[in-house]
Write an enzyme that holds these catalytic residues in place. Structure first.
Site, PDB file in Angstrom:
ATOM      1  N   SER A  91       0.836  -1.204   0.000  1.00  0.00           N
ATOM      2  CA  SER A  91       0.000   0.000   0.000  1.00  0.00           C
ATOM      3  C   SER A  91       0.866   1.247   0.000  1.00  0.00           C
ATOM      4  CB  SER A  91      -0.845  -0.045   1.276  1.00  0.00           C
ATOM      5  OG  SER A  91      -1.452   1.198   1.513  1.00  0.00           O
ATOM      6  N   TYR A 137      -2.317  -1.038  11.048  1.00  0.00           N
ATOM      7  CA  TYR A 137      -2.534  -1.609   9.713  1.00  0.00           C
ATOM      8  C   TYR A 137      -1.342  -1.304   8.806  1.00  0.00           C
ATOM      9  CZ  TYR A 137      -3.888  -1.780   4.842  1.00  0.00           C
ATOM     10  OH  TYR A 137      -3.879  -2.025   3.494  1.00  0.00           O
ATOM     11  N   LYS A 179       1.805  -3.712   6.853  1.00  0.00           N
ATOM     12  CA  LYS A 179       2.188  -3.723   5.430  1.00  0.00           C
ATOM     13  C   LYS A 179       3.698  -3.543   5.286  1.00  0.00           C
ATOM     14  CE  LYS A 179      -1.653  -4.545   3.540  1.00  0.00           C
ATOM     15  NZ  LYS A 179      -1.878  -5.825   2.909  1.00  0.00           N
TER      16      LYS A 179
HETATM   17  P1  NAD Z   1     -11.054  -7.028   1.056  1.00  0.00           P
HETATM   18  O1  NAD Z   1     -11.327  -6.992   2.517  1.00  0.00           O
HETATM   19  O2  NAD Z   1     -12.181  -6.779   0.129  1.00  0.00           O
HETATM   20  O3  NAD Z   1     -10.400  -8.427   0.671  1.00  0.00           O
HETATM   21  C1  NAD Z   1      -9.571  -9.147   1.562  1.00  0.00           C
HETATM   22  C2  NAD Z   1     -10.041 -10.587   1.574  1.00  0.00           C
HETATM   23  O4  NAD Z   1      -9.203 -11.301   2.460  1.00  0.00           O
HETATM   24  C3  NAD Z   1     -11.485 -10.730   2.080  1.00  0.00           C
HETATM   25  O5  NAD Z   1     -12.218 -11.510   1.164  1.00  0.00           O
HETATM   26  C4  NAD Z   1     -11.320 -11.460   3.426  1.00  0.00           C
HETATM   27  O6  NAD Z   1     -12.402 -12.326   3.684  1.00  0.00           O
HETATM   28  C5  NAD Z   1     -10.006 -12.188   3.222  1.00  0.00           C
HETATM   29  N1  NAD Z   1      -9.265 -12.471   4.457  1.00  0.00           N
HETATM   30  C6  NAD Z   1      -8.964 -11.627   5.462  1.00  0.00           C
HETATM   31  N2  NAD Z   1      -8.256 -12.263   6.408  1.00  0.00           N
HETATM   32  C7  NAD Z   1      -8.090 -13.539   5.986  1.00  0.00           C
HETATM   33  C8  NAD Z   1      -7.457 -14.683   6.529  1.00  0.00           C
HETATM   34  N3  NAD Z   1      -6.870 -14.644   7.728  1.00  0.00           N
HETATM   35  N4  NAD Z   1      -7.475 -15.828   5.813  1.00  0.00           N
HETATM   36  C9  NAD Z   1      -8.084 -15.880   4.611  1.00  0.00           C
HETATM   37  N5  NAD Z   1      -8.726 -14.842   4.058  1.00  0.00           N
HETATM   38  C10 NAD Z   1      -8.719 -13.673   4.742  1.00  0.00           C
HETATM   39  O7  NAD Z   1      -9.857  -6.018   0.787  1.00  0.00           O
HETATM   40  P2  NAD Z   1      -9.288  -5.474  -0.599  1.00  0.00           P
HETATM   41  O8  NAD Z   1      -9.642  -4.037  -0.707  1.00  0.00           O
HETATM   42  O9  NAD Z   1      -9.606  -6.402  -1.693  1.00  0.00           O
HETATM   43  O10 NAD Z   1      -7.729  -5.519  -0.271  1.00  0.00           O
HETATM   44  C11 NAD Z   1      -6.928  -6.610  -0.630  1.00  0.00           C
HETATM   45  C12 NAD Z   1      -5.527  -6.365  -0.118  1.00  0.00           C
HETATM   46  O11 NAD Z   1      -5.037  -5.143  -0.644  1.00  0.00           O
HETATM   47  C13 NAD Z   1      -5.448  -6.235   1.407  1.00  0.00           C
HETATM   48  O12 NAD Z   1      -4.265  -6.871   1.839  1.00  0.00           O
HETATM   49  C14 NAD Z   1      -5.355  -4.743   1.620  1.00  0.00           C
HETATM   50  O13 NAD Z   1      -4.672  -4.436   2.812  1.00  0.00           O
HETATM   51  C15 NAD Z   1      -4.572  -4.313   0.402  1.00  0.00           C
HETATM   52  N6  NAD Z   1      -4.801  -2.914   0.035  1.00  0.00           N
HETATM   53  C16 NAD Z   1      -6.077  -2.469  -0.151  1.00  0.00           C
HETATM   54  C17 NAD Z   1      -6.305  -1.143  -0.474  1.00  0.00           C
HETATM   55  C18 NAD Z   1      -7.699  -0.603  -0.626  1.00  0.00           C
HETATM   56  O14 NAD Z   1      -7.879   0.611  -0.521  1.00  0.00           O
HETATM   57  N7  NAD Z   1      -8.697  -1.435  -0.907  1.00  0.00           N
HETATM   58  C19 NAD Z   1      -5.208  -0.280  -0.643  1.00  0.00           C
HETATM   59  C20 NAD Z   1      -3.918  -0.773  -0.469  1.00  0.00           C
HETATM   60  C21 NAD Z   1      -3.731  -2.106  -0.135  1.00  0.00           C
HETATM   61  C1  WQD Z   2      -9.539   9.591   0.805  1.00  0.00           C
HETATM   62  C2  WQD Z   2      -9.766  11.066   1.071  1.00  0.00           C
HETATM   63  C3  WQD Z   2     -10.134  11.587   3.385  1.00  0.00           C
HETATM   64  C4  WQD Z   2     -13.932   9.451   3.749  1.00  0.00           C
HETATM   65  C5  WQD Z   2      -6.975   4.587   3.060  1.00  0.00           C
HETATM   66  C6  WQD Z   2      -5.892   3.910   3.860  1.00  0.00           C
HETATM   67  C7  WQD Z   2      -4.779   3.470   2.944  1.00  0.00           C
HETATM   68  C8  WQD Z   2      -5.312   2.630   1.787  1.00  0.00           C
HETATM   69  C9  WQD Z   2      -6.477   3.270   1.108  1.00  0.00           C
HETATM   70  C10 WQD Z   2      -5.128   0.330   2.330  1.00  0.00           C
HETATM   71  C11 WQD Z   2      -9.048  11.584   2.315  1.00  0.00           C
HETATM   72  C12 WQD Z   2     -11.382  11.901   2.575  1.00  0.00           C
HETATM   73  C13 WQD Z   2     -12.751   9.989   3.275  1.00  0.00           C
HETATM   74  C14 WQD Z   2     -15.006  10.315   4.087  1.00  0.00           C
HETATM   75  C15 WQD Z   2     -13.665  12.202   3.430  1.00  0.00           C
HETATM   76  N1  WQD Z   2      -5.812   1.380   2.233  1.00  0.00           N
HETATM   77  N2  WQD Z   2     -12.627  11.339   3.117  1.00  0.00           N
HETATM   78  N3  WQD Z   2     -14.832  11.664   3.899  1.00  0.00           N
HETATM   79  O1  WQD Z   2      -7.301   7.638   3.725  1.00  0.00           O
HETATM   80  O2  WQD Z   2      -6.316   7.929   1.410  1.00  0.00           O
HETATM   81  O3  WQD Z   2      -6.416   5.699   2.392  1.00  0.00           O
HETATM   82  O4  WQD Z   2      -7.459   3.672   2.074  1.00  0.00           O
HETATM   83  O5  WQD Z   2      -3.941   0.189   2.267  1.00  0.00           O
HETATM   84  O6  WQD Z   2      -3.882   2.766   3.735  1.00  0.00           O
HETATM   85  O7  WQD Z   2      -5.401   4.838   4.817  1.00  0.00           O
HETATM   86  O8  WQD Z   2      -8.514   6.753   1.665  1.00  0.00           O
HETATM   87  O9  WQD Z   2     -10.817   6.780   0.866  1.00  0.00           O
HETATM   88  O10 WQD Z   2     -10.382   6.840   3.358  1.00  0.00           O
HETATM   89  O11 WQD Z   2      -9.843   8.846   1.986  1.00  0.00           O
HETATM   90  O12 WQD Z   2     -13.562  13.425   3.292  1.00  0.00           O
HETATM   91  O13 WQD Z   2     -16.093   9.893   4.536  1.00  0.00           O
HETATM   92  O14 WQD Z   2     -11.165  11.272   1.333  1.00  0.00           O
HETATM   93  O15 WQD Z   2      -9.966  12.549   4.398  1.00  0.00           O
HETATM   94  O16 WQD Z   2      -8.643  12.898   2.039  1.00  0.00           O
HETATM   95  P1  WQD Z   2      -7.096   7.111   2.371  1.00  0.00           P
HETATM   96  P2  WQD Z   2      -9.962   7.228   1.985  1.00  0.00           P
END
Ligand code: NAD
Ligand code: WQD
Length: 345
Positions: A124, A149, A153
């Site tokens: 991330s 969290y 990562k």
């Molecule tokens: P998500 O929650 O939709 O998907 C994660 C999946 O992992 C879910 O289906 C959940 O049931 C499964 N899971 C969780 N813990 C588990 C375990 N112990 N064993 C087996 N399955 C498990 O999330 P996502 O948005 O698809 O994110 C996927 C990955 O990408 C995550 O590692 C997340 O941290 C990372 N990521 C997401 C974002 C984002 O904004 N969505 C941004 C950066 C990184």
């Molecule tokens: C985006 C912008 C908020 C909600 C998070 C995690 C990051 C990554 C992605 C996994 C910001 C603003 C948000 C709301 C708002 N996840 N906001 N009202 O914070 O960039 O990232 O998700 O790795 O680790 O921190 O994403 O979508 O929460 O926010 O004004 O109800 O929207 O302040 O500027 P963020 P976000």
């Protein structure tokens, strides 16, 4: 290739499964369904025209992983599984270290036992913390995250870098996602978090459809053009395609690599609201609130390493992201209210 997707039933994993199935890969989804729905496998099948194998299991179950990796002759793993709610991680840090960190160790041990050498890891942009410069390149320093969290990562990335030094035959790609949003254009899969969404886009979508009354905009006094937070939003289908490219890269590379996946430009919260209003034809009522704890003003990436190394570049813009997120919201709210027609029409 025969590929195991941990967390493959989730938001990013399900879209990646579609792209991999369509490219001809054999896909095994391994998920404990803690944040996803068993129906997702049918939806993936409907889109891709091929059914992936689904195994309900936890990544902390090393025995089941070994059994799965060996019986399915898995050649590569894409590791999505993890908990991802920043606020929850502050309240329940042990759950995050157990699930994300201990779960990853269990997976890496199982991979070692079975001789699986290729790994793509869901990292991330959070590993960069408060950016010292923009755009963020992969050589920018990673910093102590502001929440558990984010720390999981960075710790997993560092653990993988150590593993790659110890075993030069490994091929590990850490993909640093910026802000994934949008949905598959079919509207069959997308992001529908349980409870009140933490992230901007699912929140905006629910306000547009009337599932939530108004958006809270956290902060309008940042040093950004309109004072609201700026992020590098990326369409989840672009992100999914990035994984397919990373898999190709991992099949001929060795060692540890970190790659940014983003569009390379930022949009403010207000710009996102306006784009969503355009896509939905709905007004998004919002209220300005104080800054949210732990938020940064702005981040966006330099995606040029992904272009050079993986031959990947995002092709969908903010209007595509909002259109597809809106289409999914309409279909999902209709599915949930069991109505024939969507409230969004
Ligand atoms: P998500 O929650 O939709 O998907 C994660 C999946 O992992 C879910 O289906 C959940 O049931 C499964 N899971 C969780 N813990 C588990 C375990 N112990 N064993 C087996 N399955 C498990 O999330 P996502 O948005 O698809 O994110 C996927 C990955 O990408 C995550 O590692 C997340 O941290 C990372 N990521 C997401 C974002 C984002 O904004 N969505 C941004 C950066 C990184
Ligand atoms: C985006 C912008 C908020 C909600 C998070 C995690 C990051 C990554 C992605 C996994 C910001 C603003 C948000 C709301 C708002 N996840 N906001 N009202 O914070 O960039 O990232 O998700 O790795 O680790 O921190 O994403 O979508 O929460 O926010 O004004 O109800 O929207 O302040 O500027 P963020 P976000």
């Amino acid at each position: 290739m025969r590929v195991l997707l941990t967390g493959g039933m989730g938001f990013i994993g399900s879209h990646t499964a579609v792209v991999l199935l369509e490219a001809g890969h054999e896909v095994v989804l391994y998920d404990n369904l803690s944040n996803s729905d068993a129906a997702v496998v049918d939806r993936i099948t409907e889109i891709a025209g091929r059914r992936p194998v689904f195994i309900e299991g936890d990544i902390r179950d090393e025995n089941l992983l070994v059994e799965t990796l060996s019986s399915r002759a898995i050649e590569a793993v894409i590791h999505f599984a993890g908990l991802k709610a920043v606020g929850e991680s502050v309240e329940k840090p042990l759950d995050y270290y157990d699930n994300n960190l201990a779960g990853s160790i269990s997976l890496f041990k199982a991979m070692r036992s079975c001789g699986v050498k290729k790994l793509i890891f869901s990292s991330s942009s959070t590993v960069y913390g408060e950016p010292a410069q923009l755009p963020l390149t992969e050589s920018c320093p990673t910093r102590k995250a502001t929440n558990p969290y984010g720390r999981t990562k960075l710790q997993i990335e560092e653990m993988l870098s150590d593993l790659a030094v110890a075993d030069p035959s490994l091929s590990i790609v850490c993909l640093r996602y910026f802000n994934p949003i949008g949905a598959h254009p079919s509207g069959l899969i997308g992001e529908d978090p349980n409870g009140i969404p933490n992230n901007l886009l699912p929140y905006v979508a629910r306000v547009a459809s009337g599932r939530l009354p108004e958006l809270h905009v956290y902060g309008n006094d940042y040093a950004t053009p309109d004072g609201t937070g700026v992020r590098d939003y990326i369409h989840v289908m672009d992100l999914a395609e990035g994984h397919a490219k990373a898999l190709e890269y991992a099949s001929h590379s060795r060692g540890w690599t970190a790659v940014n996946l983003g569009c390379g430009r930022g949009y403010s919260v207000l710009e996102v609201i306006h784009a969503f209003e355009k896509a939905s034809g709905r007004k998004i009522p919002y209220r300005l609130e104080p800054r949210r704890n732990g938020d940064i003003a702005a981040n966006w990436c330099d995606p040029s390493l992904a272009a050079r190394l993986l031959g990947w570049k995002a092709s969908r813009n903010i209007d595509d992201m909002c259109r597809d997120a809106w289409n999914f919201e309409c279909r999902q709210s209709a599915r949930q209210s069991h109505s024939e027609t969507s409230c969004c029409k």
